[in-house]
Design a protein around this motif. Structure first.
Motif, mmCIF file in Angstrom:
data_model
loop_
_atom_site.group_PDB
_atom_site.id
_atom_site.type_symbol
_atom_site.label_atom_id
_atom_site.label_comp_id
_atom_site.label_asym_id
_atom_site.label_seq_id
_atom_site.Cartn_x
_atom_site.Cartn_y
_atom_site.Cartn_z
ATOM 1 N N GLN A 90 -6.319 -8.236 6.018
ATOM 2 C CA GLN A 90 -4.900 -8.006 5.768
ATOM 3 C C GLN A 90 -4.540 -6.562 6.087
ATOM 4 O O GLN A 90 -5.373 -5.663 6.001
ATOM 5 C CB GLN A 90 -4.581 -8.298 4.310
ATOM 6 C CG GLN A 90 -4.354 -9.776 4.041
ATOM 7 C CD GLN A 90 -3.712 -10.027 2.707
ATOM 8 O OE1 GLN A 90 -4.037 -9.361 1.740
ATOM 9 N NE2 GLN A 90 -2.818 -10.998 2.654
ATOM 10 N N GLN A 91 -3.287 -6.346 6.436
ATOM 11 C CA GLN A 91 -2.778 -4.992 6.661
ATOM 12 C C GLN A 91 -2.802 -4.203 5.348
ATOM 13 O O GLN A 91 -2.788 -4.786 4.264
ATOM 14 C CB GLN A 91 -1.329 -5.061 7.150
ATOM 15 C CG GLN A 91 -1.161 -5.616 8.533
ATOM 16 C CD GLN A 91 -1.479 -4.596 9.593
ATOM 17 O OE1 GLN A 91 -1.504 -3.405 9.325
ATOM 18 N NE2 GLN A 91 -1.762 -5.066 10.785
ATOM 19 N N ASP A 92 -2.800 -2.891 5.479
ATOM 20 C CA ASP A 92 -2.652 -2.049 4.275
ATOM 21 C C ASP A 92 -1.180 -1.934 3.930
ATOM 22 O O ASP A 92 -0.304 -2.112 4.773
ATOM 23 C CB ASP A 92 -3.211 -0.653 4.552
ATOM 24 C CG ASP A 92 -4.715 -0.718 4.722
ATOM 25 O OD1 ASP A 92 -5.328 -1.619 4.102
ATOM 26 O OD2 ASP A 92 -5.262 0.097 5.495
ATOM 27 N N GLY A 93 -0.955 -1.576 2.682
ATOM 28 C CA GLY A 93 0.405 -1.223 2.255
ATOM 29 C C GLY A 93 1.365 -2.375 2.254
ATOM 30 O O GLY A 93 2.543 -2.201 2.560
ATOM 31 N N LEU A 94 0.900 -3.598 1.925
ATOM 32 C CA LEU A 94 1.813 -4.726 1.901
ATOM 33 C C LEU A 94 2.656 -4.752 0.633
ATOM 34 O O LEU A 94 3.722 -5.347 0.613
ATOM 35 C CB LEU A 94 1.025 -6.034 2.002
ATOM 36 C CG LEU A 94 0.368 -6.321 3.345
ATOM 37 C CD1 LEU A 94 -0.474 -7.578 3.258
ATOM 38 C CD2 LEU A 94 1.407 -6.469 4.438
ATOM 39 N N GLY B 237 0.606 -11.255 6.767
ATOM 40 C CA GLY B 237 0.167 -9.862 6.713
ATOM 41 C C GLY B 237 -1.151 -9.615 7.406
ATOM 42 O O GLY B 237 -1.811 -8.608 7.161
ATOM 43 N N ARG C 198 -1.610 -9.415 10.754
ATOM 44 C CA ARG C 198 -1.413 -9.074 12.166
ATOM 45 C C ARG C 198 -0.621 -7.781 12.259
ATOM 46 O O ARG C 198 -0.043 -7.315 11.277
ATOM 47 C CB ARG C 198 -0.686 -10.200 12.895
ATOM 48 C CG ARG C 198 0.684 -10.515 12.294
ATOM 49 C CD ARG C 198 1.445 -11.517 13.158
ATOM 50 N NE ARG C 198 2.673 -11.975 12.523
ATOM 51 C CZ ARG C 198 3.848 -11.336 12.607
ATOM 52 N NH1 ARG C 198 3.944 -10.205 13.279
ATOM 53 N NH2 ARG C 198 4.907 -11.825 12.007
ATOM 54 N N GLU C 199 -0.550 -7.261 13.467
ATOM 55 C CA GLU C 199 0.305 -6.106 13.724
ATOM 56 C C GLU C 199 1.748 -6.595 13.831
ATOM 57 O O GLU C 199 2.016 -7.788 13.765
ATOM 58 C CB GLU C 199 -0.127 -5.440 15.040
ATOM 59 C CG GLU C 199 -1.408 -4.664 14.937
ATOM 60 C CD GLU C 199 -1.279 -3.501 13.961
ATOM 61 O OE1 GLU C 199 -0.287 -2.752 14.051
ATOM 62 O OE2 GLU C 199 -2.166 -3.362 13.094
ATOM 63 N N VAL D 115 5.536 -9.490 8.023
ATOM 64 C CA VAL D 115 4.602 -8.466 7.526
ATOM 65 C C VAL D 115 5.330 -7.411 6.693
ATOM 66 O O VAL D 115 5.999 -6.516 7.238
ATOM 67 C CB VAL D 115 3.807 -7.777 8.664
ATOM 68 C CG1 VAL D 115 2.753 -6.867 8.045
ATOM 69 C CG2 VAL D 115 3.197 -8.800 9.574
ATOM 70 N N PRO D 116 5.206 -7.493 5.362
ATOM 71 C CA PRO D 116 5.962 -6.591 4.481
ATOM 72 C C PRO D 116 5.412 -5.171 4.421
ATOM 73 O O PRO D 116 5.808 -4.401 3.551
ATOM 74 C CB PRO D 116 5.869 -7.290 3.120
ATOM 75 C CG PRO D 116 4.661 -8.122 3.194
ATOM 76 C CD PRO D 116 4.462 -8.509 4.622
ATOM 77 N N TRP E 217 6.040 -3.073 6.749
ATOM 78 C CA TRP E 217 7.173 -2.311 7.294
ATOM 79 C C TRP E 217 8.448 -2.828 6.665
ATOM 80 O O TRP E 217 8.789 -4.008 6.809
ATOM 81 C CB TRP E 217 7.226 -2.498 8.808
ATOM 82 C CG TRP E 217 5.963 -2.067 9.462
ATOM 83 C CD1 TRP E 217 5.572 -0.798 9.718
ATOM 84 C CD2 TRP E 217 4.908 -2.922 9.906
ATOM 85 N NE1 TRP E 217 4.325 -0.782 10.286
ATOM 86 C CE2 TRP E 217 3.895 -2.072 10.414
ATOM 87 C CE3 TRP E 217 4.685 -4.292 9.906
ATOM 88 C CZ2 TRP E 217 2.701 -2.555 10.930
ATOM 89 C CZ3 TRP E 217 3.514 -4.777 10.431
ATOM 90 C CH2 TRP E 217 2.535 -3.927 10.929
#
Lengths: 982, 110
Positions: free
Chosen positions: A588-592, A700, A702-703, B46-47, B49
């Protein structure tokens, strides 16, 4: 090309039939018969080619991607069967001009007869498996409709006919699909010439059995024979055509068509000979049992076809020749005899031998003579065509004189004895032995008798000119046998086994004729233990029971079960699916997350719990509204100001609508058992967990998407605005928005439509007194000036505050709405939001009125909805004309201000939303006491379409005075109703 | 990502209400489920951003995905239409959602 022309001529007949029937009534048979004869005439040159050994063919491309062509080919078989279908068809049509009731239209009869003949003609000329199959099914359909059009009594028989012939169709479909799959072609000529039939005997046997079964259902062979006597429900011309020339002959045709490849196959031979011989004996027996002349004829067809099928099963050259000549003979005498039965029926108004007038032959001498000739031909009495064909078949069945041949001959001869017996019963029963000496006999139109007798009369000279049919017979046998053939028919074969058999049959027949008064009642008294109709009925019921067994788990009328199964499978899919892929997911991406998400989540839990457990409807509504506001906060925190604004506005309107509805309902929700609630709650948590798992697994990881980058980077350059979301709505994906605003508008239309189908008294809410279980009547201070009296009885002061506020808030809301609309392109706002603000204003006006009434003229909401959709579509068309793409925006500058046509589109959105909301307030705002003071819900729904009305329309808007229908016309017109089966 | 918990709460509550007998509760349940679906659509962008997707604002590198937002906006308005239609159906006729049963302690649910 003449082949196509002939088919088109009949197609023209089908197309003209309704017009002709309308203009000419029953005389429509004349032009149609002329077209039949024209088609037959068109086929004369190709027929000449066939006789000189060629096979004319035409191919039109049809489904090139599948290699299926509309291929027609004319060979000997096609020649024989097309001639039968066209000439017998023409005679039947001519007969029907006198037979059918005068002064009526009979449109469906003529249309269906013509359609029937087209499909039959295409069937016998088909040179493509797919064409063959489709025409095969078309003949089934046509016969179904022709039987079904005869009224109530025909419903059961027609359904049984459809069932059995379609079962046969499935056999044929299986065969067609197998051949297509194995050989890769649908070209019938290529298929018949393929090597595979020699190299793969198993495949050959399987296909042979499928084709044989298909033909047996169509030709009413045991055990599928029951539909044919059943189909007697149809009128006599239909029966004559069905039995003599069309459906049942289609089965014979199919057998002959495939005979070149299957005639050596042992399974084919055994099946056809066995089924055919059984059918010929039991068909003859049943025929002898009947007292209804038409049913007797029907069973005789079954019997005759059995003999033909058995002969085809023998498969030798002589046998195929015999089968073909008997098909021709049968077509002629059976068509004629059927029509003769119709003549007798018309003259005496009965078909029952037990009710016939005495000595009918004296009153109808011509009919008697013709019937006698036809019956003699059917019985195989020399020197008639039936004798020639029966002799040929006996010869073929005997074959080389093997013991099987002798057995077949004995059975066939037994069948022939029965045939002779029922022929005697037909002639003597109808014309000689009639017991009723008081029954009147109506004189008949001579033409009716002439047309009826024509096929029989024509067969008599034919037998002395057998050389005439030698050539077509040779061509047909060549086509059915696969090798060149030159049969020769003769009336006199010399003394042989067949002739001796015929003599034996004649002797037996004479015995029966003499003893008929003792034999026939005994035969009629014997009951067969089970009839085909009963078997089919039992089978049908069994299948229905099986079907119920399958549909019971899902056929609940309890909506909850359907919803539970859908949502439950969604939850299960989520949990199981995610569990199986959890290890292989990208990180998962950071900062979700953000801190505010936690606050929303906590409050949301409390609010949702409150909605779920609240028993009071108002409390649940407040909690629901809280959920909406929290969702707005969450949306705002996700960086979607437009969406948040819309959500908030929608939420406020939603609450107004809910409150309008709630005032008509009890204060509390109905109670439910705790156990049920706990189970539902547990299941719901499962569904929630499944959905949450799906979200966890898919979000969350992916880019940022390329699409997001494109919109952010290019929107300003493309559309000249900064608010990307709004521009997506009105420009990039304006088509979606068009759909959306149509849905909105249609919701309004749907409410009006539904409401205007319901009686006014059913639409008004239950009066308050009934809704509250125990209402206490408070003793009210009767002083009209007292505060208590005014608070309870006078409404207007309650709203003064709201009305005062409206004076200030109204203009402000108008300005806000306009502002939001204007700035939508660059900042949060746009048509939706602006319209929702305007709708809120309408809601406010509605709420501030002291008495419940409609806002604005009643038709305005639907005009707004329609105007909105039209505006949007017109904008789209402008884009289509100007830029070649539907809904493409046109940009321009006016006095330095950037304008675009997407703003007009936004106007459409605005109007549709406003229309829906106005309609909602007007229709849902009524309360129990509204009808006492003004317009009720139903009246408002009617007025939304019709404009101002004095009261509700009852019961259904637009309902016209009912015309008296075709089945009841005799009541008004005084004409005699059509009787089925005549 | 705590939003998932919010979604879980909304879907569970919504399912529970949809399975109730009362039409009005079912409508409320549908409302909760649509909130959940809207949030799912939004977080599909995607939260991480969360800037506003308005190009005149400075920091486009932080801006959220505008496409899901457009979808959700459409969805919200359609939900409104569906809710209104279902509420209109809820008040037709005199069924047991409208006439209150006397409190006899009996179970009227099945």
């Amino acid at each position: 090309m003449p082949l196509v022309l002939a088919v088109m001529t009949l197609g023209l007949a089908t197309a003209l039939a309704p017009v002709a029937a309308r203009l000419l009534g029953r005389n429509a048979g004349y032009p149609l018969a002329a077209l039949y004869l024209l088609a037959a005439g068109i086929l004369v040159p190709p027929a000449g080619a066939v006789l000189s050994g060629n096979t004319p063919s035409t191919t039109l491309p049809w489904v090139p991607s599948l290699g299926v062509d509309l291929a027609l080919r004319f060979d000997g078989l096609g020649l024989v069967f097309a001639t039968i279908a066209l000439l017998i068809g023409a005679v039947v049509l001519l007969y029907s001009t006198k037979y059918l009731a005068a002064g009526e239209r009979h449109t469906s009869f003529f249309v269906l007869m013509a359609a029937f003949t087209v499909s039959m003609l295409c069937l016998v000329m088909a040179d493509d498996l797919v064409v063959l199959f489709i025409c095969w099914e078309l003949t089934s359909l046509a016969s179904f409709f022709l039987i079904a059009r005869s009224g109530r009594e025909a419903e059961g028989p027609s359904m049984r006919t459809l069932l059995l012939t379609f079962i046969g169709g499935l056999f044929l479909l299986t065969a067609v699909a197998s051949i297509w799959a194995r050989l890769g072609t649908t070209d019938l000529g290529a298929i018949l010439a393929a090597d595979i039939w020699q190299t793969d005997p198993t495949f050959r046997t399987v296909i042979a059995l499928l084709v044989a079964l298909a033909a047996c259902t169509k030709s009413a062979q045991f055990p599928f024979h029951s539909w044919l006597p059943d189909a007697m429900a149809a009128i006599t011309p239909v029966s004559a055509y069905l039995h003599a020339a069309a459906v049942v002959k289609a089965g014979i045709f199919l057998l002959l068509r495939f005979s070149p490849i299957f005639h050596d196959d042992l399974a084919w031979q055994v099946l056809l000979v066995t089924a055919g011989l059984i059918t010929t004996v039991i068909g003859g027996w049943f025929a002898l049992q009947q007292t209804d002349l038409k049913r007797l004829m029907a069973y005789s067809t079954v019997s005759q076809l059995g003999l033909i099928v058995a002969t085809i099963g023998i498969g030798t050259e002589a046998a195929l020749t015999a089968a073909i000549i008997h098909t021709i003979a049968h077509a002629m005498f059976k068509a004629g005899l059927f029509m003769m039965v119709g003549v007798v029926d018309h003259a005496t108004h009965t078909r029952d031998v037990g009710r016939m007038p005495t000595g009918l032959y004296r009153k109808l001498p011509v009919s008697f003579t013709l019937t006698l000739l036809g019956a003699a031909s059917m019985a195989g009495i020399p020197p008639l065509l039936g004798f020639v064909s029966k002799e040929a078949m006996f010869d073929a069945l005997l074959g080389e004189g093997h013991w099987t041949g002798w057995a077949a001959l004995v059975v066939a001869a037994a069948g022939a004895v029965l045939t002779l017996s029922y022929c005697l019963k037909l002639v003597l029963g109808a014309f000689v032995d009639g017991p009723d000496d008081e029954r009147p006999v109506e004189a008949q139109d001579p033409w009716l008798v002439i047309w009826a007798g024509l096929p029989i009369a024509a067969s008599v000279p034919l037998v002395f000119m057998l050389a005439v049919i030698d050539a077509p017979l040779a061509a047909a046998t060549t086509a059915a046998f696969g090798e060149a053939s030159a049969p020769h028919l003769a009336l006199w074969h010399g003394v042989n086994a067949a002739l001796l058999a015929t003599l034996a049959v004649l002797v037996a027949g004479i015995v029966v004729a003499v003893l008929r008064r003792r034999v026939l009642p005994a035969v009629e008294a014997l009951e067969f233990p089970v009839s085909g109709v009963e078997v089919l009925g039992a089978w049908n019921r069994g299948m229905q029971r099986l079907g119920h067994l399958i549909d019971r788990p899902v056929a609940a009328d309890h909506a909850t079960r359907h919803v539970a199964s859908i949502l439950g499978s969604l939850g299960a899919l989520g949990i199981l699916g995610v569990a199986s892929v959890a290890r292989s997911l990208p990180p998962q991406q950071d900062g979700l997350g953000r801190p505010i998400d936690w606050i929303v989540a906590g409050l949301m839990l409390a609010a949702v719990l409150a909605v779920c457990v609240a028993r009071s409807r108002i409390a649940a509504t407040v909690a629901l509204s809280t959920v909406g506001v929290l969702a707005t906060v969450q949306i705002l925190s996700l960086g979607a100001p437009d969406v948040a604004m819309t959500q908030l506005l929608v939420e406020s309107l939603n609450i107004i609508v809910i409150m309008l509805v709630l005032q008509k309902l009890p204060m509390r929700f109905p109670r439910r058992s705790t156990r049920g609630n706990v189970l539902t709650a547990l299941g719901s948590i499962g569904v929630g967990a499944g959905v949450a798992a799906l979200v966890w697994a898919s979000v969350g990881r992916r880019e940022r998407s390329d699409l997001a980058r494109y919109f952010l980077d290019e929107t300003y350059a493309e559309a000249g605005g900064h608010n990307v979301v709004n521009i997506i709505l009105v420009e990039f994906r304006a088509f979606d928005t068009l759909g959306e605003l149509s849905v909105l508008g249609m919701a309004g239309v749907a409410i009006v439509a539904i409401y205007s189908t319901i009686q006014a008294k059913r639409l008004e809410p239950v009066p308050l007194r009934e809704r509250i279980a125990a209402r206490r009547d408070l003793p009210l201070n009767p002083d009209r000036d007292s505060t208590a009296y005014r608070a309870m009885q006078i409404a207007w002061p309650n709203n003064v505050g709201l009305q005062m506020m409206l004076r200030v808030a109204g203009p402000v809301l108008v300005i806000v709405s306009a502002l939001l609309f204007w700035r939508g392109h660059n900042s949060p706002g746009g048509g939706f939001n602006a319209a929702l603000v305007a709708a809120a204003l309408v809601g406010l006006i509605y709420l501030s009125t002291s008495r419940d009434r409609q806002i604005g003229p009643p038709r305005v909401p639907l005009y707004l909805i329609g105007g909105g959709i039209i505006t949007a579509v017109v904008t789209g068309l402008i884009g289509f004309v100007a830029r070649g793409s539907f809904l493409a925006p046109i940009h321009g500058y006016l006095a330095g201000v950037h304008l675009t046509t997407s703003m007009i589109f936004d106007v459409g959105v605005y109007l549709a939303v406003l229309g829906l909301m106005m309609l909602t307030f007007n229709l849902l705002g009524t309360s129990a006491i509204t009808p006492e003071h003004g317009e009720g819900t139903r009246e408002r729904a009617d007025e939304a379409v019709e404009g101002e009305l004095p009261g509700p329309l009852e019961p259904i808007r637009g309902q016209a005075k009912r015309r008296v229908g075709p089945r009841t016309r005799h009541i008004t017109a005084g004409t005699r109703p059509k009787e089925p089966g005549r | 990502m705590i939003i998932i918990f919010t979604i879980f709460v909304l879907v569970s509550g919504g399912t529970f209400l949809v399975l109730q007998r009362s039409m009005v509760r079912a409508v409320f349940g549908l409302g909760l489920i649509s909130h959940a679906v809207n949030l799912i659509l939004l977080v599909s962008g995607v939260p991480a951003w969360r800037g506003e997707p308005i190009t005149s604002e400075a920091d486009l590198a932080r801006a959220a995905d505008p496409l899901p937002q457009a979808f959700v906006l459409t969805a919200i308005v359609i939900t409104l239409a569906v809710t209104i239609l279902m509420l209109a159906l809820a008040v037709i006729g005199h069924n047991d959602d409208q006439v209150r049963h006397p409190e006899t302690g009996e179970d009227h649910d099945s």
